[in-house]
Structures are given as structure tokens and as C-alpha cells.
Design an enzyme around this catalytic site. Structure first.
Site, PDB file in Angstrom:
ATOM      1  CG  ASP A  69       9.091   1.262  -0.386  1.00 38.00           C
ATOM      2  OD1 ASP A  69       9.541   0.210   0.091  1.00 38.00           O
ATOM      3  OD2 ASP A  69       9.811   2.146  -0.857  1.00 38.00           O
ATOM      4  CG  HIS A  78      12.956  -0.359   0.887  1.00 38.11           C
ATOM      5  ND1 HIS A  78      12.213   0.324  -0.058  1.00 38.11           N
ATOM      6  CD2 HIS A  78      14.220  -0.409   0.389  1.00 38.11           C
ATOM      7  CE1 HIS A  78      12.986   0.663  -1.068  1.00 38.11           C
ATOM      8  NE2 HIS A  78      14.215   0.226  -0.833  1.00 38.11           N
ATOM      9  CB  SER A  91      15.725   2.330  -2.689  1.00 38.76           C
ATOM     10  OG  SER A  91      15.275   1.274  -3.481  1.00 38.76           O
TER      11      SER A  91
END
Length: 691
Positions: A68, A144, A471
């Protein structure tokens, strides 16, 4: 993995491709990155003695590798106060870099690496963007990766909230599992060469689960870096879990569709953040927002600016006339720019509040944000009513009333509108997605270098924020897979995947079929169903698949020898393989039949392995898809001991010879039911398509 990344001109690439030992050359592709309540919604509880958390030791001993944007190591979600020591088998490292050194790893965050060669070789990577900071290390500059990692395995954090909203105890799905971060995503995107290098290292380091909340559109498996890397992981006993993509509801938009990948779509929770719009005439529109506070705005004039082609209706940067919006509630249409960004634009031009209005493409989708000014999001049907009110009223006025957090009063789970849909393009005989999990309005950890919106202008600082996407769904399943792996450390990746898929829920918390908008969700939206961690830990039976069976599958879908070698690094003779495996069908936990022109029947073979109790008997229940006749033999499976494997066959006979305008696809399900325990219901969806 035998390969390398290089910066080549087109003539150099063509020359290298002519070398005898070079199998393939691929351009470096850019992929995109795709909680205080979700564990409760899924039935996980530390107080249930026989529950999944207790039985699995909260995931202790299992290592989840995450690819990520990096991680914020100081987040309370990664504290190691109650974590066990690092497993002795771990071979990973904590790589030093900008504002990150090896001392920042601990018994929770046990590994950290970053990969930037593909990023640096990209055409625009030489310049740092003015709006964002980037750390040349595993430290997360975008949020994220911190969010997804804490969703998978964050430890308990009491009184977690987002500026007062969603207050509760934050926990990941596997709070006892260790995590390792492999930073492959930068402000230019996530490059396939970096992803492949990270997957190689993660396998060698000793991860048990790989969680990839990134992807794009579907690709042939031999061109798909994640498919290639995940095949190697599967061979080494590592389960790879990936996001399905956010390109729904378009058919065949599903990404990460290799059969050895667990592909996860997104669903909703029954948690809402009401923020209604009350017109001056007393009528109301339902909206949602995580703008902090429970008070209403003042009643203000409503304005919806449509001024030529400068994008003012979308509230693009520089598009709003200050004189028209100052001190008013501004209506902004969805799409083109970010939801929270629209609010920042309104604020910069002096607007007092914002109503974010869904377009027809967004329908009633309700991903909320922690806006920088009082704001709410309304669905498409409500937006039509809003604009009608504005157009029919001389001086339209309204206020926004914030209702805080409401739990348990809305229907859920439902399939998220944005969740990518099947059927699979590259392998239509494999039903995708495999499963859905919570992915809408998920609260999880957030770095301290960003405000809760992620906008550079947002000076607020929080430990948690809200995000939506597949996600967010992916790490839910990665964490639950870690629980299964902790409880059953010898199980293969295929067995863990089968446990996840065959134990799913097909009905929502109101006892109705899971819906997709206004209609029941079909298998191309929901896959096998909604993840159920309590049942997944003890599925009774599993569909196991050995690595060589995937080779046979690739031969069966007519991949060439070179294409198969590219994916598997194995040289195969498909003619010999198919001779030895006549009537082959991959032992997948779902069943797919495709009747092309002239074909009216097919036989699907399956094997089930008993992982429940010895001396167990199961009988079959079939919900028959429309337009076919189904026969299963045998109708009872009698297992004498644990790990015994028995086979069955399914005959599907089409009642028609071709697709009609009304029916080109139908679906049903097949369930093996334990004769003495209602807990064991091993359910497989059946998908039938006429070509």
C-alpha cells in the site's frame, strides 16, 4: 521470480524480445489504490468464549503483509503493548528511510520495506507535487495504507472517533496478528515492477496473508502483475486477498480475477450519519455527513450555480463566483473532482455550507466525508427534489441538521454501488467476485500529517478517519483469513479461501436477500455472499485446490504454453495434461456453467474435504437456477474421519437451446448440510449463462 525491471527505448525493447531466453516484456503499469464498528457488525466479540476471536487467539502468530502507501507507525492502532513476540520464522527487515528507522518497528509492526524504482522511472516522478508531502521511506504520506492495515489487524483503541462521530472501540479483524508494510504506492500511483518486487520479498520474509487494496481494470492473467506474483505466493502457501475494484456497477469491471486470488467486493454497514436538509417550507431531504457536531446550520439561501462551461455546478477550482455564493448553502453536483475537495472550493469562495448532490450515475450511493464546512450528501432522487425546489421558489432557503451516529436502523449489508462486478473476462468459468465485505464508510487509523479529508488545506488532525471503497473491504477479509490461518495453520490458501466463501451470508440483517440497489444482488455483484467470520473458522468441509490444478485450469481455458510459463514459470504440455484430465473442472467453491450455441448439458466435478467432525454425514440441497435441470450424485456424503476427501458431480441440463431477451443468465445455489448440526451448511452459488 526470474525477471528484472529496466528503462528501455522501444527499439531496445524489440531487440531484447528477440533474445532466445526472453519470455515476455511488459510495460510498467500504474495501478490505483482502491474501524470502530465493522467487527461488531460481523459478529466478532472478545466476550464469546467459543467465538472466532477466542478460538483463533485473535490471530496471534499470523503475519499479514500489506502492499500500500505505507504506514504511520505512531498510530495507537499499531501499539504492541499486548502483542506476542515476533515469530522466530520471520525473515523480514525494517528498512530505514526518511523519518522512519528500524526502531519504529515493534511486535505489531514487524516489517517495513519500500519500493520506488518504478515510481522514479515514471515520466513525472522527478518532480515532487506542490500540494503533497512524500516520504522516501515506508512512512505513509497519504493515509490509505495506514487505514487498510489497521482495518486488517489494528489493536484495540478505546473511544476512537472522527471529531466526535462514530465513537467506539476501534479494532481490526485480527487484532493479535503481526503486520508488515510493503510501500509500493506513491503520488504517481503503484507501479507493477515495484509491486512484483514487494511480493517477492514478502514471500521470502514469511508472511501468511498478502493484502492488496489496489488494482485497475481486468487484464489477461499473463499480463497481470498481481496475478503472476500471487501465483508464486500461493505456491509457497501464502493466501493473497485483493480488492475487486471501484468501477461498478459496470458489468465485467472486476479486477484481480485470477482463481488463486481471493477477490473482495464492497458492502454497506447498518451505521448511518444523518444530516438532513430542511427547506424553509418544512419539507426535508435525507442526507449523510460526518461533519463534526450535532447542531443545525442557520437557515440560509440556497444557490445552485450553472455558468457556462467552467464547471461551477461541480464546484471545480476557480469556478464559483464569490458574489453569488458568499454566505449561502451551495449545491454541488458529484463527479469530476473529489467530494471533500468540492467543500474546500465552496469554503474558499465564502460559501457557508454545501449540499453534495448525487448524479444519476451515483444513484443513492452514500459515501460520507468529514467535510471542512457544514455539508451533507444527498442521493439522486433527493437531488431532483432539491433542484425542483430551487427552480420553483423565488428565494429558496434551507438549513442542514446533523444527527450524529445512528446504528441498527437501516437495512444492511447491501452491495456498494461502486463495487466492481463480474462476470470475469479472462476466466468466465470462475465466478468473481468471490465474496463481499464492509467497504462503505469505514472508520480506521489515519496519519497525523493529514487532516481527516486528506486535503492539503485541512489543518485538523485526527487518529482516525472514514474512507469507502473495495480497498476498505479487502483488509476485512485479509484479517478474517488471518484468524482462520491462526486456528488452522496447516490449511492451504485454497482451503482458507473455501472456508471464507462457503460460510457466507446470503441474507441481510433484516432476514431478506442481500440487495443491490432496489433489486436482489446477483452473483456477479455479491459472489458467494457476505463474509461471516464466526462460521468461516469452522466450515465443516472445504474445497481444496493443489497448485498443479491451476495449471490444468489454464490449459482448459486455452492459454498457450508461453502464456502459462509467464504466469507460473513452469513449462507445460497442455495436450498431455488435458488427455490425463478429461472433463476437468477446477475444484472451486462456486459453480459456473456456460451454455454456448448448441450445448445443452455440462458436468461439474467437485471434491470436499472434511475439516469438521469425524463420522459426519451431509446431504445436498439445491436451489435450481431458472432454465436448467440439476442433478447431483451422490446426494449424501459420509465422512468417516477428519481430512477425508469425497467427490460429487453436478449435471446441469439446459431446458432451452439459446439465450432469450429475458433470460441470458440465471443463478441458484447448492448446499451440503450436516445431518446432525445446523452450524454446518457448506453453500456454493451456481451461475448459469447462455452465450
Amino acid at each position: 521470480m526470474d525477471g528484472f525491471a529496466a528503462l528501455l527505448s522501444e527499439p531496445e525493447s524489440e531487440t531484447l524480445l528477440g533474445v532466445r531466453d526472453v519470455i515476455a516484456i511488459r510495460p510498467d503499469r500504474v495501478l490505483e489504490i482502491q474501524t470502530t464498528y465493522s467487527y461488531k457488525f460481523l459478529g466478532l466479540s472478545a466476550s464469546i468464549n467459543g467465538g472466532a476471536w477466542v478460538r483463533s487467539g485473535f490471530g496471534q502468530g499470523t503475519i499479514i503483509g500489506v502492499l500500500d502507501t505505507g504506514i504511520w507507525p505512531e498510530s495507537p492502532s499499531f501499539d504492541d503493548k499486548h502483542m506476542p513476540l515476533v515469530p522466530k520464522r520471520w525473515r523480514g527487515v525494517c528498512q530505514d528511510g526518511e523519518k522512519f528507522d528500524s526502531s519504529m518497528c515493534n511486535n505489531k509492526l514487524i516489517g517495513a520495506r519500500f519500493y520506488a524504482k518504478g515510481h522514479h522511472a515514471s515520466c513525472n516522478a522527478g518532480e515532487r507535487p506542490p500540494a503533497f508531502m512524500e516520504y522516501v521511506s515506508v512512512r505513509d504520506a497519504h493515509g490509505h495504507g495506514t487505514h487498510t492495515t489497521s482495518t486488517a489487524a489494528g489493536v484495540s483503541v478505546p473511544r476512537a472517533n472522527v471529531l466526535g462521530n462514530g465513537v467506539g472501540e476501534a479494532r481490526g479483524m485480527a487484532p493479535g496478528a503481526h503486520v508488515a508494510m510493503y510501500k509500493v504506492c506513491w503520488y504517481t500511483g503503484c507501479y507493477s515492477s515495484d509491486i512484483l518486487a514487494a511480493m517477492d520479498d514478502a514471500i521470502r520474509d514469511g508472511v501468511d496473508i498478502l493484502s492488496l487494496s489496489l488494482g485497475g481494470f481486468p487484464l489477461p492473467l499473463y499480463d497481470d502483475t498481481i496475478a503472476i506474483g500471487s501465483f508464486r505466493a500461493m505456491e509457497k502457501g501464502v493466501l493473497v486477498v485483493c480488492a475487486a475494484g471501484n468501477n461498478g456497477p459496470m458489468p465485467s469491471s472486476i479486477a484481480n480475477e485470477a482463481p488463486w486470488i481471493t477477490t473482495v467486493g464492497a458492502s454497506t454497514l447498518d451505521r448511518r450519519f444523518p444530516a438532513i436538509v430542511r427547506f424553509a417550507n418544512g419539507k426535508v431531504l435525507y442526507g449523510e455527513s460526518m461533519f463534526p457536531g450535532h447542531n443545525a446550520t442557520k437557515e440560509l439561501e440556497l444557490v445552485y450555480v450553472i455558468a457556462g462551461e467552467n464547471g461551477s455546478e461541480f464546484c471545480l477550482k476557480g469556478s464559483l463566483p464569490r458574489a453569488k455564493v458568499q454566505g449561502k448553502i451551495v449545491v454541488c453536483d458529484r463527479t469530476l473532482n473529489g467530494r471533500a475537495e468540492k467543500g474546500q472550493v465552496v469554503k474558499s469562495f465564502g460559501g457557508a455550507a454545501m449540499i453534495l448532490a448525487n448524479k444519476e450515475i451515483n444513484l443513492e450511493e452514500n459515501s460520507v466525508d468529514v467535510h471542512v464546512l457544514p455539508a451533507t450528501l444527498i442521493g439522486y432522487s433527493e437531488s431532483l427534489r432539491l433542484k425542483n425546489y430551487i427552480n420553483s421558489t423565488k428565494t429558496p432557503r434551507a438549513r442542514i441538521e446533523f444527527g450524529g451516529t445512528v446504528i441498527g436502523k437501516s437495512r444492511a449489508p447491501m452491495v456498494a454501488l461502486f463495487s466492481s462486478r463480474g462476470p470475469s473476462i479472462t476466466s468466465p468459468t470462475i465466478l468473481k467476485p468471490d465474496i463481499v465485505a464492509p467497504g462503505v464508510n469505514i472508520i480506521a487509523a489515519w496519519p497525523q500529517n493529514l487532516g481527516p479529508t486528506g486535503l492539503p488545506e485541512d489543518s485538523r488532525r485526527v487518529n482516525f478517519t472514514v474512507l469507502s471503497g473495495t480497498s476498505m473491504a479487502c483488509p476485512h477479509v485479509s484479517g478474517i483469513a488471518a484468524l482462520i490461518r491462526s486456528a488452522h495453520p496447516t490449511w492451504s490458501p485454497a482451503a482458507v479461501k473455501s472456508a471464507l466463501m462457503t460460510s457466507t451470508d446470503a441474507i441481510d440483517h433484516w432476514g431478506k436477500p442481500i440487495s443491490d440497489g432496489l433489486k436482489p444482488a446477483d452473483v456477479f455483484a455479491v459472489g458467494s455472499g457476505h463474509v461471516n467470520p464466526e462460521r468461516a473458522l469452522n466450515p465443516g468441509l472445504v474445497y481444496n485446490i493443489m497448485p498443479d490444478e491451476y495449471l490444468t485450469h489454464l490449459c482448459s481455458i486455452r492459454y498457450t504454453r508461453t502464456q502459462i510459463f509467464t504466469i507460473t514459470h513452469r513449462s507445460v504440455n497442455c495436450r498431455d495434461i488435458m488427455k490425463k484430465n478429461k472433463g476437468f473442472s477446477l475444484n472451486y467453491p462456486s459453480l459456473t456453467a456456460i451454455f454456448r450455441q448448441g450445448k445443452t448439458n455440462t458436468v461439474i466435478k467437485r471434491r470436499l474435504t472434511n475439516v469438521g467432525s469425524p463420522n459426519s454425514t451431509y446431504f445436498v440441497e439445491v436451489f435450481t437456477p431458472e432454465g436448467v435441470k440439476v442433478r447431483v450424485e451422490p446426494q449424501h456424503l459420509m465422512f468417516n474421519h477428519v481430512y477425508q476427501t469425497l467427490s460429487y458431480r453436478v449435471w446441469l441440463i439446459s431446458r432451452k437451446r439459446r439465450a432469450t431477451k429475458t433470460v441470458i443468465h440465471s443463478q441458484g445455489h447448492l448446499t451440503w448440510v450436516h445431518t446432525h448440526s445446523s452450524h454446518y451448511r457448506v453453500r456454493s452459488p451456481i451461475s448459469v449463462t447462455w452465450g
